[in-house]
Design a protein around this motif. Structure first.
Motif, PDB file in Angstrom:
ATOM      1  N   MET A  64       0.849  -1.191   0.000  1.00 24.73           N
ATOM      2  CA  MET A  64       0.000   0.000   0.000  1.00 24.73           C
ATOM      3  C   MET A  64       0.884   1.241   0.000  1.00 24.73           C
ATOM      4  SD  MET A  64      -3.060   0.980   2.660  1.00 24.73           S
ATOM      5  CE  MET A  64      -3.752  -0.663   2.510  1.00 24.73           C
ATOM      6  N   LYS A  65       0.591   2.179  -0.905  1.00 24.57           N
ATOM      7  CA  LYS A  65       1.389   3.391  -1.056  1.00 24.57           C
ATOM      8  C   LYS A  65       0.479   4.598  -0.833  1.00 24.57           C
ATOM      9  CE  LYS A  65       4.564   0.496  -2.490  1.00 24.57           C
ATOM     10  NZ  LYS A  65       3.815  -0.748  -2.333  1.00 24.57           N
ATOM     11  N   LEU A  66       0.734   5.338   0.246  1.00 20.98           N
ATOM     12  CA  LEU A  66      -0.152   6.428   0.651  1.00 20.98           C
ATOM     13  C   LEU A  66       0.609   7.745   0.727  1.00 20.98           C
ATOM     14  CD1 LEU A  66      -1.859   4.579   3.644  1.00 20.98           C
ATOM     15  CD2 LEU A  66      -2.695   4.697   1.288  1.00 20.98           C
ATOM     16  N   ALA A  67      -0.009   8.820   0.234  1.00 25.11           N
ATOM     17  CA  ALA A  67       0.537  10.164   0.382  1.00 25.11           C
ATOM     18  C   ALA A  67      -0.433  10.982   1.216  1.00 25.11           C
ATOM     19  CB  ALA A  67       0.745  10.814  -0.983  1.00 25.11           C
ATOM     20  N   VAL A  68       0.089  11.670   2.229  1.00 25.10           N
ATOM     21  CA  VAL A  68      -0.737  12.460   3.151  1.00 25.10           C
ATOM     22  C   VAL A  68      -0.366  13.930   2.993  1.00 25.10           C
ATOM     23  CG1 VAL A  68      -1.403  12.828   5.557  1.00 25.10           C
ATOM     24  CG2 VAL A  68      -0.788  10.526   4.772  1.00 25.10           C
ATOM     25  N   CYS A  69      -1.365  14.772   2.757  1.00 26.35           N
ATOM     26  CA  CYS A  69      -1.056  16.187   2.572  1.00 26.35           C
ATOM     27  C   CYS A  69      -2.127  17.054   3.218  1.00 26.35           C
ATOM     28  CB  CYS A  69      -0.916  16.519   1.082  1.00 26.35           C
ATOM     29  SG  CYS A  69      -2.403  16.172   0.142  1.00 26.35           S
ATOM     30  N   GLY A  70      -1.883  18.358   3.215  1.00 36.33           N
ATOM     31  CA  GLY A  70      -2.813  19.308   3.834  1.00 36.33           C
ATOM     32  C   GLY A  70      -2.072  20.576   4.199  1.00 36.33           C
ATOM     33  N   LYS A  71      -2.810  21.604   4.517  1.00 34.04           N
ATOM     34  CA  LYS A  71      -2.197  22.876   4.892  1.00 34.04           C
ATOM     35  C   LYS A  71      -1.335  22.708   6.133  1.00 34.04           C
ATOM     36  CE  LYS A  71      -3.381  27.734   5.755  1.00 34.04           C
ATOM     37  NZ  LYS A  71      -2.475  28.235   4.703  1.00 34.04           N
ATOM     38  N   GLY A  72      -0.267  23.474   6.218  1.00 33.87           N
ATOM     39  CA  GLY A  72       0.600  23.403   7.388  1.00 33.87           C
ATOM     40  C   GLY A  72      -0.165  23.627   8.675  1.00 33.87           C
ATOM     41  N   GLY A  73       0.082  22.778   9.670  1.00 27.94           N
ATOM     42  CA  GLY A  73      -0.559  22.934  10.969  1.00 27.94           C
ATOM     43  C   GLY A  73      -1.824  22.132  11.162  1.00 27.94           C
ATOM     44  N   VAL A  74      -2.293  21.424  10.111  1.00 31.89           N
ATOM     45  CA  VAL A  74      -3.548  20.676  10.262  1.00 31.89           C
ATOM     46  C   VAL A  74      -3.361  19.367  11.021  1.00 31.89           C
ATOM     47  CG1 VAL A  74      -4.540  21.648   8.168  1.00 31.89           C
ATOM     48  CG2 VAL A  74      -3.307  19.468   8.037  1.00 31.89           C
ATOM     49  N   GLY A  75      -2.108  18.966  11.236  1.00 34.93           N
ATOM     50  CA  GLY A  75      -1.850  17.730  11.971  1.00 34.93           C
ATOM     51  C   GLY A  75      -1.532  16.544  11.081  1.00 34.93           C
ATOM     52  N   LYS A  76      -1.192  16.790   9.810  1.00 34.58           N
ATOM     53  CA  LYS A  76      -0.930  15.685   8.884  1.00 34.58           C
ATOM     54  C   LYS A  76       0.321  14.889   9.278  1.00 34.58           C
ATOM     55  CE  LYS A  76       1.580  18.636   5.638  1.00 34.58           C
ATOM     56  NZ  LYS A  76       2.901  18.084   5.952  1.00 34.58           N
ATOM     57  N   THR A  77       1.300  15.530   9.872  1.00 32.53           N
ATOM     58  CA  THR A  77       2.518  14.817  10.235  1.00 32.53           C
ATOM     59  C   THR A  77       2.266  13.869  11.406  1.00 32.53           C
ATOM     60  OG1 THR A  77       3.936  16.580   9.396  1.00 32.53           O
ATOM     61  CG2 THR A  77       4.907  15.075  10.996  1.00 32.53           C
ATOM     62  N   THR A  78       1.520  14.324  12.407  1.00 32.65           N
ATOM     63  CA  THR A  78       1.153  13.435  13.511  1.00 32.65           C
ATOM     64  C   THR A  78       0.269  12.309  13.004  1.00 32.65           C
ATOM     65  OG1 THR A  78       1.269  15.274  15.081  1.00 32.65           O
ATOM     66  CG2 THR A  78       0.096  13.301  15.799  1.00 32.65           C
ATOM     67  N   PHE A  79      -0.664  12.631  12.122  1.00 32.85           N
ATOM     68  CA  PHE A  79      -1.521  11.610  11.513  1.00 32.85           C
ATOM     69  C   PHE A  79      -0.681  10.589  10.750  1.00 32.85           C
ATOM     70  CE2 PHE A  79      -3.849  10.104   7.766  1.00 32.85           C
ATOM     71  CZ  PHE A  79      -4.960   9.523   8.359  1.00 32.85           C
ATOM     72  N   SER A  80       0.276  11.063   9.961  1.00 35.05           N
ATOM     73  CA  SER A  80       1.155  10.157   9.211  1.00 35.05           C
ATOM     74  C   SER A  80       1.950   9.265  10.150  1.00 35.05           C
ATOM     75  CB  SER A  80       2.128  10.971   8.334  1.00 35.05           C
ATOM     76  OG  SER A  80       1.447  11.729   7.369  1.00 35.05           O
ATOM     77  N   GLY A  81       2.476   9.867  11.220  1.00 40.40           N
ATOM     78  CA  GLY A  81       3.249   9.088  12.187  1.00 40.40           C
ATOM     79  C   GLY A  81       2.427   8.002  12.837  1.00 40.40           C
ATOM     80  N   MET A  82       1.165   8.294  13.143  1.00 36.12           N
ATOM     81  CA  MET A  82       0.294   7.275  13.747  1.00 36.12           C
ATOM     82  C   MET A  82      -0.021   6.167  12.752  1.00 36.12           C
ATOM     83  SD  MET A  82      -2.267   9.150  16.397  1.00 36.12           S
ATOM     84  CE  MET A  82      -1.592   9.907  17.894  1.00 36.12           C
ATOM     85  N   LEU A  83      -0.261   6.533  11.483  1.00 41.97           N
ATOM     86  CA  LEU A  83      -0.486   5.518  10.454  1.00 41.97           C
ATOM     87  C   LEU A  83       0.724   4.598  10.342  1.00 41.97           C
ATOM     88  CD1 LEU A  83      -2.183   6.972   7.242  1.00 41.97           C
ATOM     89  CD2 LEU A  83      -3.083   5.266   8.823  1.00 41.97           C
ATOM     90  N   ILE A  84       1.907   5.192  10.325  1.00 38.41           N
ATOM     91  CA  ILE A  84       3.147   4.424  10.226  1.00 38.41           C
ATOM     92  C   ILE A  84       3.251   3.438  11.394  1.00 38.41           C
ATOM     93  CG2 ILE A  84       5.666   4.627  10.462  1.00 38.41           C
ATOM     94  CD1 ILE A  84       5.403   7.287   8.870  1.00 38.41           C
TER      95      ILE A  84
END
Length: 250
Positions: free
Chosen positions: A1-21
């Motif tokens: 599975m290959k996923l790309a996560v994006c969004g405006k800065g500050g929306v929490g996409k990095t924390t969301f990505s880290g939890m998915l990982i």
């Protein structure tokens, strides 16, 4: 599975990505987390100092080795299979890579871009790994070639008009790149009214789920505690989103 996560800065996409990982890795998947944001912070979600992972675009010796020295013959299809093992930071069974980006004052960046593009193409064609890219809003690392290799683009939105506007722009960019699977994730939601309003503005995007505002996660980040290690409402919601993704992408 290959996923790309994006969004405006500050929306929490990095924390969301880290939890998915973290959640995919806990199920025994081989996971590669890629920080493709020009302002990289994915490693900090795991409490790994930013200076412990050197961005690929700053590894001059590697670029010379793979692409050729500046001013000389440039290889456009270098062998990059060894890069993840050599340069990824290992964290509890996960490999973390930082791509890097052009900085102010740099000259031609074509050699670095060739290497990053080739590395992404290689990673996105690995059959036995889950690849999760933490992107910038502009999804600048996805070209027409690499975009076709992504199984899904997840747009993270918070209750803020600027975040909704950015999601609409990303949606248009994704159409230009012919990305087939776009999904919406609502983050930092405090009540149903917020959820309903945001979704009313982005109805064209299939909704994967809503992640509640979680003060436990916010306080963990302030205190230098890795939020992915906490048992939290956010983690529970992200896990449900993960399961929904797996079902939709079968």
């Amino acid at each position: 599975m290959k996923l790309a996560v994006c969004g405006k800065g500050g929306v929490g996409k990095t924390t969301f990505s880290g939890m998915l990982i973290t959640l995919f890795a806990s199920e025994g998947y081989n996971v590669v987390g890629i920080d493709a944001d020009p302002d990289p912070h994915l490693s900090s979600v795991f409490n790994i100092p930013l200076n412990e992972i050197t961005p690929i675009t700053e590894l001059k010796e590697l670029i010379d080795e793979k692409i050729g020295k500046e001013g000389g013959f440039m290889r456009l299809n270098p062998n990059v299979a060894d890069i993840p093992e050599r340069y990824a930071m290992k964290y509890k069974g996960v490999k973390l890579l930082v791509l890097g980006s052009k900085k102010g004052g740099d000259g031609c960046f074509c050699r670095e871009n060739v290497l990053v593009k080739r590395l992404l193409e290689h990673l996105l064609t690995q059959e036995n790994e889950v690849i999760i890219l933490d992107m910038a809003a502009g999804i600048e690392h996805l070209t027409r070639g690499t975009a076709q290799l992504v199984d899904a683009l997840i747009i993270v939105v918070e209750p803020y008009s600027g975040s909704i506007d950015t999601a609409k722009k990303i949606q248009e960019l994704a159409k230009d790149l012919n990305i087939k699977n776009l999904f919406l994730v609502l983050n930092k939601i405090t009540d149903d009214d917020e959820k309903d309003f945001i979704y009313s503005q982005l109805k064209e995007l299939p909704l994967l789920g809503a992640v509640p505002y979680d003060s436990k996660v916010r306080n963990a980040s302030l205190k230098g505690i890795s939020p992915v290690e906490l048992e939290s409402d956010m983690k529970k919601a992200v896990n449900e989103i993960k399961e929904s993704l797996k079902e939709r992408l079968k």
